[in-house]
Scaffold this motif. Structure first.
Motif, PDB file in Angstrom:
ATOM      1  N   GLY A 156      47.276  45.169  41.582  1.00 53.48           N
ATOM      2  CA  GLY A 156      48.177  44.033  41.737  1.00 53.48           C
ATOM      3  C   GLY A 156      48.863  43.651  40.446  1.00 53.48           C
ATOM      4  O   GLY A 156      49.239  44.511  39.638  1.00 53.48           O
ATOM      5  N   SER A 157      48.996  42.348  40.244  1.00 52.64           N
ATOM      6  CA  SER A 157      49.761  41.834  39.102  1.00 52.64           C
ATOM      7  C   SER A 157      49.092  40.584  38.552  1.00 52.64           C
ATOM      8  O   SER A 157      48.117  40.073  39.123  1.00 52.64           O
ATOM      9  CB  SER A 157      51.186  41.478  39.539  1.00 52.64           C
ATOM     10  N   LEU A 158      49.633  40.082  37.462  1.00 51.42           N
ATOM     11  CA  LEU A 158      49.292  38.731  37.018  1.00 51.42           C
ATOM     12  C   LEU A 158      49.819  37.752  38.065  1.00 51.42           C
ATOM     13  O   LEU A 158      50.868  37.979  38.663  1.00 51.42           O
ATOM     14  CB  LEU A 158      49.927  38.436  35.658  1.00 51.42           C
ATOM     15  N   THR A 159      49.112  36.655  38.275  1.00 50.88           N
ATOM     16  CA  THR A 159      49.573  35.669  39.261  1.00 50.88           C
ATOM     17  C   THR A 159      50.424  34.573  38.628  1.00 50.88           C
ATOM     18  O   THR A 159      50.807  33.622  39.301  1.00 50.88           O
ATOM     19  CB  THR A 159      48.375  35.021  39.981  1.00 50.88           C
ATOM     20  N   THR A 160      50.718  34.707  37.353  1.00 51.66           N
ATOM     21  CA  THR A 160      51.588  33.773  36.642  1.00 51.66           C
ATOM     22  C   THR A 160      52.664  34.579  35.914  1.00 51.66           C
ATOM     23  O   THR A 160      52.487  35.782  35.656  1.00 51.66           O
ATOM     24  CB  THR A 160      50.796  32.937  35.626  1.00 51.66           C
ATOM     25  N   PRO A 161      53.802  33.953  35.571  1.00 47.63           N
ATOM     26  CA  PRO A 161      54.839  34.672  34.830  1.00 47.63           C
ATOM     27  C   PRO A 161      54.281  35.296  33.562  1.00 47.63           C
ATOM     28  O   PRO A 161      53.437  34.675  32.906  1.00 47.63           O
ATOM     29  CB  PRO A 161      55.864  33.580  34.507  1.00 47.63           C
ATOM     30  N   PRO A 162      54.674  36.532  33.239  1.00 50.41           N
ATOM     31  CA  PRO A 162      55.799  37.306  33.797  1.00 50.41           C
ATOM     32  C   PRO A 162      55.465  38.155  35.020  1.00 50.41           C
ATOM     33  O   PRO A 162      56.241  39.027  35.380  1.00 50.41           O
ATOM     34  CB  PRO A 162      56.197  38.195  32.623  1.00 50.41           C
ATOM     35  N   CYS A 163      54.314  37.936  35.653  1.00 52.75           N
ATOM     36  CA  CYS A 163      53.938  38.653  36.888  1.00 52.75           C
ATOM     37  C   CYS A 163      53.874  40.163  36.681  1.00 52.75           C
ATOM     38  O   CYS A 163      54.234  40.947  37.565  1.00 52.75           O
ATOM     39  CB  CYS A 163      54.908  38.323  38.028  1.00 52.75           C
ATOM     40  N   SER A 164      53.409  40.587  35.517  1.00 52.65           N
ATOM     41  CA  SER A 164      53.327  42.014  35.187  1.00 52.65           C
ATOM     42  C   SER A 164      52.416  42.738  36.163  1.00 52.65           C
ATOM     43  O   SER A 164      51.342  42.225  36.536  1.00 52.65           O
ATOM     44  CB  SER A 164      52.793  42.199  33.763  1.00 52.65           C
ATOM     45  N   GLU A 165      52.820  43.940  36.563  1.00 53.39           N
ATOM     46  CA  GLU A 165      52.052  44.732  37.521  1.00 53.39           C
ATOM     47  C   GLU A 165      51.154  45.739  36.801  1.00 53.39           C
ATOM     48  O   GLU A 165      51.104  45.774  35.573  1.00 53.39           O
ATOM     49  CB  GLU A 165      53.000  45.411  38.506  1.00 53.39           C
ATOM     50  N   GLY A 166      50.428  46.541  37.582  1.00 57.94           N
ATOM     51  CA  GLY A 166      49.493  47.499  37.001  1.00 57.94           C
ATOM     52  C   GLY A 166      48.149  46.883  36.634  1.00 57.94           C
ATOM     53  O   GLY A 166      47.422  47.423  35.792  1.00 57.94           O
ATOM     54  N   VAL A 167      47.812  45.744  37.271  1.00 61.89           N
ATOM     55  CA  VAL A 167      46.555  45.051  36.987  1.00 61.89           C
ATOM     56  C   VAL A 167      45.509  45.481  38.021  1.00 61.89           C
ATOM     57  O   VAL A 167      45.760  45.441  39.229  1.00 61.89           O
ATOM     58  CB  VAL A 167      46.747  43.522  37.045  1.00 61.89           C
ATOM     59  N   LEU A 168      44.337  45.890  37.544  1.00 63.46           N
ATOM     60  CA  LEU A 168      43.223  46.242  38.421  1.00 63.46           C
ATOM     61  C   LEU A 168      42.489  44.962  38.819  1.00 63.46           C
ATOM     62  O   LEU A 168      41.974  44.231  37.955  1.00 63.46           O
ATOM     63  CB  LEU A 168      42.266  47.202  37.703  1.00 63.46           C
ATOM     64  N   TRP A 169      42.443  44.693  40.133  1.00 59.83           N
ATOM     65  CA  TRP A 169      41.772  43.498  40.633  1.00 59.83           C
ATOM     66  C   TRP A 169      40.429  43.865  41.269  1.00 59.83           C
ATOM     67  O   TRP A 169      40.336  44.825  42.021  1.00 59.83           O
ATOM     68  CB  TRP A 169      42.642  42.781  41.674  1.00 59.83           C
ATOM     69  N   MET A 170      39.408  43.051  40.947  1.00 56.02           N
ATOM     70  CA  MET A 170      38.094  43.150  41.560  1.00 56.02           C
ATOM     71  C   MET A 170      37.703  41.751  42.032  1.00 56.02           C
ATOM     72  O   MET A 170      37.436  40.870  41.203  1.00 56.02           O
ATOM     73  CB  MET A 170      37.078  43.703  40.554  1.00 56.02           C
ATOM     74  N   VAL A 171      37.714  41.563  43.344  1.00 56.93           N
ATOM     75  CA  VAL A 171      37.447  40.247  43.941  1.00 56.93           C
ATOM     76  C   VAL A 171      36.003  40.247  44.435  1.00 56.93           C
ATOM     77  O   VAL A 171      35.638  41.036  45.318  1.00 56.93           O
ATOM     78  CB  VAL A 171      38.422  39.963  45.100  1.00 56.93           C
ATOM     79  N   MET A 172      35.195  39.371  43.859  1.00 57.95           N
ATOM     80  CA  MET A 172      33.792  39.299  44.261  1.00 57.95           C
ATOM     81  C   MET A 172      33.694  38.854  45.726  1.00 57.95           C
ATOM     82  O   MET A 172      34.336  37.886  46.149  1.00 57.95           O
ATOM     83  CB  MET A 172      33.026  38.312  43.378  1.00 57.95           C
ATOM     84  N   ARG A 173      32.879  39.589  46.484  1.00 56.81           N
ATOM     85  CA  ARG A 173      32.764  39.295  47.908  1.00 56.81           C
ATOM     86  C   ARG A 173      31.949  38.012  48.162  1.00 56.81           C
ATOM     87  O   ARG A 173      32.232  37.262  49.092  1.00 56.81           O
ATOM     88  CB  ARG A 173      32.113  40.483  48.626  1.00 56.81           C
ATOM     89  N   GLN A 174      30.950  37.749  47.320  1.00 58.44           N
ATOM     90  CA  GLN A 174      30.113  36.563  47.491  1.00 58.44           C
ATOM     91  C   GLN A 174      30.666  35.424  46.629  1.00 58.44           C
ATOM     92  O   GLN A 174      30.858  35.589  45.420  1.00 58.44           O
ATOM     93  CB  GLN A 174      28.668  36.856  47.075  1.00 58.44           C
ATOM     94  N   PRO A 175      30.908  34.235  47.227  1.00 52.48           N
ATOM     95  CA  PRO A 175      31.375  33.099  46.427  1.00 52.48           C
ATOM     96  C   PRO A 175      30.240  32.501  45.593  1.00 52.48           C
ATOM     97  O   PRO A 175      29.061  32.768  45.829  1.00 52.48           O
ATOM     98  CB  PRO A 175      31.882  32.104  47.479  1.00 52.48           C
TER      99      PRO A 175
END
Length: 327
Positions: free
Chosen positions: A274-293
């Motif tokens: 994905g990308s940064l979620t704030t400007p400049p919204c650069s792409e090429g970002v590896l996202w790892m979203v923890m499944r457990q809150p």
């Protein structure tokens, strides 16, 4: 005695005559000087000088900003349309100033500087509108695979806190890192969003923490941890304890913080590009979203809510991206 009187009378008559002639001549000369000379003939309307002048005037009236050289009687060129050129330059300067002011607008999460307008605020933000791999997303329709575990090397470290006008950010001293997919990423900082930016199968959480990492080649990797109401969260409370009193003033804490305590016990995760979620919204970002809150108390959530009631970017198109999930 008689002969003497005749001579004297002739002399007097001659003097009077001479005086009269002199006066008459003077009066005639004065009259001649007072009579105006006939006006000099004006240049014919079709003379070259008149035609040149008329041509210059017509060009100036049409708003031609380019100076036109016109030969005058003195042989020196004059510039027609000079005033028009100055006006044109002034308009260009005004346009540049307005564009600069527009670029300097501070981005936010609402109104004319909100997410829908980020790309308009600065040319460097163009990917916020044109990017095809933007974050956040609704994590759904995943494929379950044997994802390699994230090797986490976190430990208590010195830190500082800054309220940067968009979120509360915690900057960490070097020494914390993760290793995944053959790369080692150094933990730079973590910050918070309310409500959560990422969603899991449509569910949005009370808050979210983003732990931002960078490898030696400049690639970014973000671990997203969802926060929901429950028990106290020691890392969150430690950050709040060290909040600076003024925005954009970084405060160095006098205690250590262990970022590992911000992660859930179950380290299963979703991953996508994905990308940064704030400007400049650069792409090429590896996202790892923890499944457990992870739980945080109602008071801890409320403290951030006072500072930032809403600082979450809207969901972005998935654009046929692949999302993997731990088995």
């Amino acid at each position: 005695m008689a002969g003497f009187d005749v001579k004297r009378g002739g002399a007097r008559a001659l003097a009077v005559a001479l005086l009269g002639w002199t006066l008459a001549a003077a009066m005639a000369a004065a009259a001649k000087e007072a009579t105006p000379e006939p006006a000099a003939a004006s240049a014919p309307e079709d003379s070259p000088s008149v035609l040149r002048q008329r041509l210059a005037e017509r060009l100036a009236q049409k708003g031609d900003s380019a100076p036109v050289k016109v030969a005058t009687h003195g042989g020196k060129p004059e510039h027609a349309g000079r005033d028009t050129g100055k006006k044109s330059e002034a308009k260009k300067a005004d346009a540049k100033e307005a564009a600069a002011a527009h670029r300097d607008l501070h981005w936010s999460y609402e109104g004319v500087t909100g997410p829908e307008h980020w790309a308009e605020l600065n040319p460097e933000f163009r990917q916020c509108a044109s990017g095809q791999r933007q974050s956040p997303i609704d994590v759904r329709d995943t494929i379950k695979v044997d994802l390699e575990p994230i090797q986490i090397d976190y430990h208590p470290t010195a830190f500082s806190v800054v309220d940067n006008g968009h979120t509360v950010q915690v900057n960490l001293k070097p020494g914390n890192a993760i290793q995944v997919m053959g790369r080692r990423y150094e933990l730079l900082e973590f910050h918070f969003h309310r409500p959560s930016e990422e969603r899991i199968n449509g569910r949005q959480f009370d808050m979210e923490a983003h732990l931002v990492h960078k490898d030696a080649e400049g690639h970014l990797a973000v671990i997203a941890v969802e926060l929901e109401r429950g028990h106290d969260q020691p890392v969150v409370q430690t950050v709040w304890n060290n909040l600076p009193l003024e925005k954009n003033e970084e405060l160095a804490a006098q205690v250590l913080l262990d970022p590992a305590l911000l992660l859930p016990q179950d380290k299963s995760y979703f991953t996508y590009m994905g990308s940064l979620t704030t400007p400049p919204c650069s792409e090429g970002v590896l996202w790892m979203v923890m499944r457990q809150p992870v739980e945080a108390s109602a008071q801890e959530l409320a403290i951030f809510g006072k500072l930032y009631p809403m600082n979450a970017r809207p969901l972005q198109d998935l654009s046929a991206r692949l999302i993997k999930e731990s088995n």
